[in-house]
Design an enzyme around this catalytic site. Structure first.
Site, PDB file in Angstrom:
ATOM      1  N   ARG A 200       2.720  34.759  14.666  1.00 26.90           N
ATOM      2  CA  ARG A 200       2.351  35.667  13.568  1.00 26.90           C
ATOM      3  C   ARG A 200       3.271  35.320  12.412  1.00 26.90           C
ATOM      4  O   ARG A 200       4.494  35.557  12.459  1.00 26.90           O
ATOM      5  CB  ARG A 200       2.527  37.123  14.000  1.00 26.90           C
ATOM      6  CG  ARG A 200       2.158  38.158  12.929  1.00 26.90           C
ATOM      7  CD  ARG A 200       2.380  39.561  13.482  1.00 26.90           C
ATOM      8  NE  ARG A 200       2.271  40.574  12.449  1.00 26.90           N
ATOM      9  CZ  ARG A 200       1.186  41.282  12.193  1.00 26.90           C
ATOM     10  NH1 ARG A 200       0.083  41.059  12.878  1.00 26.90           N
ATOM     11  NH2 ARG A 200       1.182  42.205  11.250  1.00 26.90           N
TER      12      ARG A 200
ATOM     13  N   HIS B  96      -6.947  36.542  10.137  1.00 22.41           N
ATOM     14  CA  HIS B  96      -6.501  37.458  11.189  1.00 22.41           C
ATOM     15  C   HIS B  96      -7.584  37.484  12.276  1.00 22.41           C
ATOM     16  O   HIS B  96      -8.236  38.511  12.507  1.00 22.41           O
ATOM     17  CB  HIS B  96      -6.283  38.857  10.612  1.00 22.41           C
ATOM     18  CG  HIS B  96      -5.414  39.738  11.458  1.00 22.41           C
ATOM     19  ND1 HIS B  96      -4.989  39.378  12.717  1.00 22.41           N
ATOM     20  CD2 HIS B  96      -4.903  40.989  11.236  1.00 22.41           C
ATOM     21  CE1 HIS B  96      -4.253  40.338  13.226  1.00 22.41           C
ATOM     22  NE2 HIS B  96      -4.182  41.328  12.353  1.00 22.41           N
TER      23      HIS B  96
ATOM     24  N   GLN C 241      -7.595  40.213  15.332  1.00 25.08           N
ATOM     25  CA  GLN C 241      -8.045  41.547  14.940  1.00 25.08           C
ATOM     26  C   GLN C 241      -9.562  41.611  14.907  1.00 25.08           C
ATOM     27  O   GLN C 241     -10.169  42.564  15.404  1.00 25.08           O
ATOM     28  CB  GLN C 241      -7.475  41.921  13.578  1.00 25.08           C
ATOM     29  CG  GLN C 241      -7.974  43.247  13.020  1.00 25.08           C
ATOM     30  CD  GLN C 241      -7.494  44.437  13.832  1.00 25.08           C
ATOM     31  OE1 GLN C 241      -6.298  44.600  14.046  1.00 25.08           O
ATOM     32  NE2 GLN C 241      -8.428  45.269  14.299  1.00 25.08           N
TER      33      GLN C 241
ATOM     34  N   ASP D 104      -8.688  48.072   4.274  1.00 19.02           N
ATOM     35  CA  ASP D 104      -7.334  47.645   4.622  1.00 19.02           C
ATOM     36  C   ASP D 104      -6.403  48.119   3.518  1.00 19.02           C
ATOM     37  O   ASP D 104      -6.858  48.542   2.442  1.00 19.02           O
ATOM     38  CB  ASP D 104      -7.295  46.117   4.763  1.00 19.02           C
ATOM     39  CG  ASP D 104      -6.012  45.595   5.396  1.00 19.02           C
ATOM     40  OD1 ASP D 104      -5.192  46.413   5.869  1.00 19.02           O
ATOM     41  OD2 ASP D 104      -5.817  44.358   5.413  1.00 19.02           O
TER      42      ASP D 104
ATOM     43  N   CYS E 222      -7.800  48.193  10.170  1.00 24.17           N
ATOM     44  CA  CYS E 222      -6.977  47.394  11.086  1.00 24.17           C
ATOM     45  C   CYS E 222      -5.591  47.987  11.301  1.00 24.17           C
ATOM     46  O   CYS E 222      -4.885  47.578  12.232  1.00 24.17           O
ATOM     47  CB  CYS E 222      -6.870  45.956  10.590  1.00 24.17           C
ATOM     48  SG  CYS E 222      -6.240  45.791   8.904  1.00 24.17           S
TER      49      CYS E 222
ATOM     50  N   ARG F 226      -7.686  45.646  20.779  1.00 22.66           N
ATOM     51  CA  ARG F 226      -6.816  44.481  20.581  1.00 22.66           C
ATOM     52  C   ARG F 226      -6.289  44.003  21.937  1.00 22.66           C
ATOM     53  O   ARG F 226      -6.185  42.798  22.197  1.00 22.66           O
ATOM     54  CB  ARG F 226      -5.640  44.832  19.653  1.00 22.66           C
ATOM     55  CG  ARG F 226      -5.977  45.012  18.178  1.00 22.66           C
ATOM     56  CD  ARG F 226      -6.322  43.686  17.507  1.00 22.66           C
ATOM     57  NE  ARG F 226      -5.225  42.735  17.578  1.00 22.66           N
ATOM     58  CZ  ARG F 226      -4.205  42.668  16.716  1.00 22.66           C
ATOM     59  NH1 ARG F 226      -4.138  43.533  15.715  1.00 22.66           N
ATOM     60  NH2 ARG F 226      -3.268  41.740  16.824  1.00 22.66           N
TER      61      ARG F 226
END
Length: 320
Positions: free
Chosen positions: A117, A144, A147, A239, A279, A307
């Site tokens: 990450r 991403h 996700q 987001d 998210c 997730r």
């Protein structure tokens, strides 16, 4: 878990692969991962843990801090029978200037898989190019994919299918917008992105997504009008306006996104059974009002839990 011939073929096809962007995976491969995620979730709920990764170790490199990514991967690898090793860039030599290529080859001798990450997509791609073990993109500034794999699982659970589902994403044309376009296009969804001028998704990624959508019978549309994007939408997604590393732009972005808040008025333009997704982490009162994100139409905790299950499927497929 008893496998049929088709499932065995996909296991062989995916074993050892990297997971850098959803554009690298076919529709059938994503469906296999989603069905495996559903199966692993069902087994866990029944108190039956599948452990195909006994003796395997996942190295988790974090340049960007996280709640959901770290906990879901660490718990996931443990439930699969393996071990997760947290590697902060403050603690390993890549954070002190060691070449990515050296780190990739050294870790390949110790581990069975790497999740990273970080900020730059180029770092993930170089790591994958030099490593001899699977590399999973846990997040970059560009994509991403983990996700969105969980998001696709959540949409299937709430809407019954993915093909033809209309998702309206309202906000910054960031890594989430990019991965939603690519994943949604591959699954034949309609993805509508509403972002202000100067904050729209990358043009090259948008064209790739449109090409994928055309092939699979989906649609990708970019607009500056949230009201247009949410018309008859099945899913509304947003987001934060300023992502990690953009904190110094907060005030500028608040002004730019002033008309892009997901609120009751905007939500009324979608289908009556439209679900809300985010998210996380979220800033209530900024990109979304509390009555929406905490309302009965919100599935944010369902997608957050997924997730774990989606990433377990990913690790099992790539590292198994």
């Amino acid at each position: 878990m008893e496998l049929n011939t088709k499932e065995i073929d996909y296991q062989q096809q995916l074993r050892g692969r990297d997971f850098l962007t959803l554009a690298d995976y076919s529709k059938d491969e994503l469906i296999y991962l989603l069905e495996l995620a559903d199966y692993l979730k069902k087994q866990q709920k029944a108190g039956k843990l599948e452990q195909p990764l006994k003796g395997k170790t996942l190295g988790m490199i974090f340049e960007k801090s996280s709640t959901r990514t770290r906990v879901s991967f660490e718990v996931g690898i443990y439930q699969l029978g393996g071990t997760g090793l947290f590697l902060s860039t403050n603690d390993i030599q890549i954070g002190r200037g060691e070449p990515v290529a050296d780190t990739a080859q050294v870790l390949s001798g110790y581990l069975d898989g790497i999740m990273i990450r970080t900020y730059s997509q180029s770092v993930v791609e170089e790591l994958a190019a030099k490593a001899s073990i699977p590399v999973i993109n846990g997040l970059t500034d560009t994509y991403h994919p983990c996700q969105v794999l969980a998001d696709l699982q959540t949409i299937r659970e709430t809407k019954g299918s993915l093909r033809g589902v209309k998702l309206a994403y309202i906000g910054d044309g960031n890594n989430m917008a990019h991965s939603l376009m690519l994943g949604g296009a591959t699954m034949g969804m309609e993805i509508h992105i509403a972002a202000p001028e100067g904050y729209q998704p990358d043009a090259g990624i948008t064209e790739t997504a449109k090409s994928i959508a055309k092939y699979h019978g989906g649609k990708v549309n970019i607009t500056e009008e949230p009201e247009v994007a949410v018309q008859q939408a099945d899913v509304i997604y947003t987001d934060v306006w300023a992502s990690m590393g953009q904190e110094n732009e907060q005030k500028i972005r608040e002004r730019a996104f002033a008309g892009f808040q997901v609120n009751k008025g905007l939500y009324s333009l979608a289908r009556k059974d439209a679900v809300f997704m985010h998210c996380l982490p979220a800033h209530r009162g900024e990109e979304v009002t509390a009555e929406i994100i905490d309302g009965k139409q919100s599935v944010i905790y369902q997608q957050s839990e997924n997730r774990l299950h989606a990433q377990k499927a990913l690790m099992a497929a790539l590292m198994g």
